[in-house]
Structures are given as C-alpha cells and as structure tokens.
Scaffold this motif. Structure first.
Motif, mmCIF file in Angstrom:
data_model
loop_
_atom_site.group_PDB
_atom_site.id
_atom_site.type_symbol
_atom_site.label_atom_id
_atom_site.label_comp_id
_atom_site.label_asym_id
_atom_site.label_seq_id
_atom_site.Cartn_x
_atom_site.Cartn_y
_atom_site.Cartn_z
ATOM 1 N N VAL A 4 16.260 9.505 -9.179
ATOM 2 C CA VAL A 4 16.502 9.587 -10.627
ATOM 3 C C VAL A 4 17.903 9.086 -10.947
ATOM 4 O O VAL A 4 18.114 8.358 -11.920
ATOM 5 C CB VAL A 4 16.304 11.039 -11.135
ATOM 6 N N LEU A 5 18.884 9.439 -10.117
ATOM 7 C CA LEU A 5 20.264 9.005 -10.336
ATOM 8 C C LEU A 5 20.432 7.499 -10.150
ATOM 9 O O LEU A 5 21.297 6.892 -10.766
ATOM 10 C CB LEU A 5 21.210 9.744 -9.384
ATOM 11 N N LYS A 6 19.609 6.884 -9.310
ATOM 12 C CA LYS A 6 19.723 5.450 -9.043
ATOM 13 C C LYS A 6 19.165 4.583 -10.161
ATOM 14 O O LYS A 6 19.486 3.407 -10.249
ATOM 15 C CB LYS A 6 19.003 5.105 -7.740
ATOM 16 N N GLN A 7 18.344 5.132 -11.015
ATOM 17 C CA GLN A 7 17.715 4.363 -12.088
ATOM 18 C C GLN A 7 18.660 4.245 -13.285
ATOM 19 O O GLN A 7 19.436 5.150 -13.561
ATOM 20 C CB GLN A 7 16.419 5.031 -12.542
ATOM 21 N N PRO A 8 18.565 3.143 -14.028
ATOM 22 C CA PRO A 8 19.344 3.051 -15.275
ATOM 23 C C PRO A 8 18.886 4.132 -16.250
ATOM 24 O O PRO A 8 17.696 4.387 -16.376
ATOM 25 C CB PRO A 8 19.001 1.662 -15.809
ATOM 26 N N TRP A 9 19.823 4.775 -16.890
ATOM 27 C CA TRP A 9 19.496 5.825 -17.851
ATOM 28 C C TRP A 9 19.523 5.262 -19.253
ATOM 29 O O TRP A 9 20.259 4.306 -19.535
ATOM 30 C CB TRP A 9 20.494 6.959 -17.741
ATOM 31 N N PRO A 10 18.784 5.854 -20.158
ATOM 32 C CA PRO A 10 18.815 5.382 -21.549
ATOM 33 C C PRO A 10 20.195 5.600 -22.169
ATOM 34 O O PRO A 10 20.948 6.494 -21.774
ATOM 35 C CB PRO A 10 17.775 6.246 -22.254
ATOM 36 N N TRP A 11 20.517 4.795 -23.151
ATOM 37 C CA TRP A 11 21.822 4.846 -23.802
ATOM 38 C C TRP A 11 22.109 6.211 -24.410
ATOM 39 O O TRP A 11 23.241 6.658 -24.456
ATOM 40 C CB TRP A 11 21.915 3.774 -24.887
ATOM 41 N N TYR A 12 21.078 6.894 -24.898
ATOM 42 C CA TYR A 12 21.318 8.149 -25.598
ATOM 43 C C TYR A 12 21.756 9.274 -24.665
ATOM 44 O O TYR A 12 22.335 10.258 -25.115
ATOM 45 C CB TYR A 12 20.094 8.569 -26.426
ATOM 46 N N VAL A 13 21.520 9.153 -23.372
ATOM 47 C CA VAL A 13 22.001 10.175 -22.435
ATOM 48 C C VAL A 13 23.523 10.164 -22.410
ATOM 49 O O VAL A 13 24.167 11.211 -22.508
ATOM 50 C CB VAL A 13 21.411 9.951 -21.024
ATOM 51 N N PHE A 76 33.154 4.968 -7.812
ATOM 52 C CA PHE A 76 33.028 4.653 -6.389
ATOM 53 C C PHE A 76 31.693 5.157 -5.840
ATOM 54 O O PHE A 76 30.971 4.420 -5.165
ATOM 55 C CB PHE A 76 34.195 5.265 -5.607
ATOM 56 N N ILE A 77 31.367 6.407 -6.141
ATOM 57 C CA ILE A 77 30.112 6.990 -5.645
ATOM 58 C C ILE A 77 28.908 6.229 -6.169
ATOM 59 O O ILE A 77 27.988 5.894 -5.424
ATOM 60 C CB ILE A 77 30.033 8.488 -6.026
ATOM 61 N N SER A 78 28.916 5.925 -7.473
ATOM 62 C CA SER A 78 27.758 5.243 -8.043
ATOM 63 C C SER A 78 27.612 3.821 -7.508
ATOM 64 O O SER A 78 26.499 3.353 -7.277
ATOM 65 C CB SER A 78 27.818 5.245 -9.563
ATOM 66 N N SER A 79 28.731 3.131 -7.283
ATOM 67 C CA SER A 79 28.624 1.751 -6.795
ATOM 68 C C SER A 79 28.276 1.682 -5.313
ATOM 69 O O SER A 79 27.653 0.721 -4.871
ATOM 70 C CB SER A 79 29.913 0.981 -7.069
ATOM 71 N N HIS A 80 28.663 2.688 -4.535
ATOM 72 C CA HIS A 80 28.416 2.635 -3.095
ATOM 73 C C HIS A 80 27.130 3.335 -2.655
ATOM 74 O O HIS A 80 26.529 2.938 -1.657
ATOM 75 C CB HIS A 80 29.612 3.209 -2.333
ATOM 76 N N TRP A 81 26.736 4.381 -3.363
ATOM 77 C CA TRP A 81 25.595 5.153 -2.884
ATOM 78 C C TRP A 81 24.462 5.310 -3.895
ATOM 79 O O TRP A 81 23.362 5.693 -3.514
ATOM 80 C CB TRP A 81 26.048 6.541 -2.428
ATOM 81 N N LEU A 82 24.711 5.046 -5.153
ATOM 82 C CA LEU A 82 23.666 5.280 -6.146
ATOM 83 C C LEU A 82 23.140 4.004 -6.795
ATOM 84 O O LEU A 82 22.306 4.064 -7.687
ATOM 85 C CB LEU A 82 24.179 6.240 -7.237
#
Length: 186
Positions: A4-13, A76-82
């Motif tokens: 779920v974290l790896k997917q693009p989230w909608p703008w409203y989140v 860093f976390i999102s670019s390397h692991w998510l």
C-alpha cells in the motif's frame, strides 16, 4: 502494508495530512516554514555572534528542525525502500515541451541530463545551479519565507503578505517557465 505504501496515493490524502498538521500548528501557536531551518542551523553554529539576523533563541525552533530531519529521512526511506521501480509517467505534452528545450525525458523524477556532476561543472551548469541557488536563497529571505511557509502556513492563517508572496511566486514561475527557461535551454 508495504505494498500500500509503494503505490501512488491520491492527492487528497496529502491535502488532508497537510490540513491536519496546520490545525495542530495553529493550535500550538507555531507557523510552518522550511527555509527558516537554515537560519536556525546558522544560529546553532554561532553565526549570531557576528550577524544580528542569526542572533535569536534557536532552541525555540527545535520542532521545525525535527520536521526537517523527518522530511529528509522520509524522502530517503521512500526513494530507497518504498519506490515501485516503475518509471515516472508524464503527459505527452510535457515530454514534447521538454524535448523542444533539448531535455530528454528519461523516466526519472529529475532529468539525469541536467542533474549530474558533469553538467554541474560546465559553465552553463555552474551558472544555473549557483545562480538559481542564490536567487532562491535571496528571494526566500526577501519575501520573509519560502513557498511552503507562505502558501501553506501564511494562507491558512489568512495573512495578506503571504497572499501577495504566493501571487508573486506564481508570476515568477510563469515567467521562468515561458520566458527564461527557453532562453537557457534552447
């Protein structure tokens, strides 16, 4: 959960998250701004002994430094692991516009054609990075804050100077995109 974290989230989140953060900051009497962290760091390093602008109680801004650390760590976390590993998708019109400027779209967040060490050390690259950095730094101080401070915090506090600054940011962005950027890259 990781999927779920790896997917693009909608703008409203993100809109709801920013609103929640702003409500908390308003409740505690704080105002958000990212560029003020540079002033805080300079003050921590003792710059206040020589320059009055940096002479203030930086400890009152520790919460904002934690935001800075969290933003860097989160990036860093999102670019390397998510990251999903999928290349960035842009509209065909944007890819065509980049092509007209001589910038090849390579599916990355930033074009590697421009954001690499070889380009930085060319005369044009040095001019763009140093000149752009100076203008952003000067503009941030001259406007009394950065885009996030004025557009998010200032507008949510209904501050007229922030509205004027945000209008200036948009006008500057349009001028850069349609007038200056084509001169630099064509």
């Amino acid at each position: 959960m990781i999927e779920v974290l790896k997917q693009p989230w909608p703008w409203y989140v993100s809109g709801l998250a920013i609103s929640a953060i702003m409500l908390v900051l308003i409740f505690f009497g704080k105002s958000f701004g990212f560029s003020s962290n540079l002033r805080t760091i300079c003050s921590m390093m003792g710059a206040g002994k020589r320059v009055r602008f940096f002479d203030f109680d930086w400890k009152a801004q520790r919460w904002n430094l934690m935001f800075l650390v969290g933003a860097v760590a989160g990036g860093f976390i999102s670019s390397h692991w998510l990251g999903s590993g999928a290349p960035l998708t842009l509209s065909e019109a944007t890819v065509n516009d980049l092509g007209k400027l001589g910038i090849a779209f390579d599916g990355q967040t930033v074009p590697l054609q421009l954001f690499n060490w070889e380009y930085v050390f060319t005369l044009k690259g040095l001019f763009i990075f140093l000149g752009g950095g100076f203008l952003v730094g000067f503009g941030t101080r001259y406007a009394g804050g950065c885009t996030s401070g004025h557009a998010i915090s200032g507008l949510s506090n209904l501050q007229l100077p922030s509205l004027i600054a945000v209008i200036g940011f948009f006008i500057g962005g349009l001028v850069m995109t349609h007038l200056i950027f084509p001169l630099l890259f064509t």
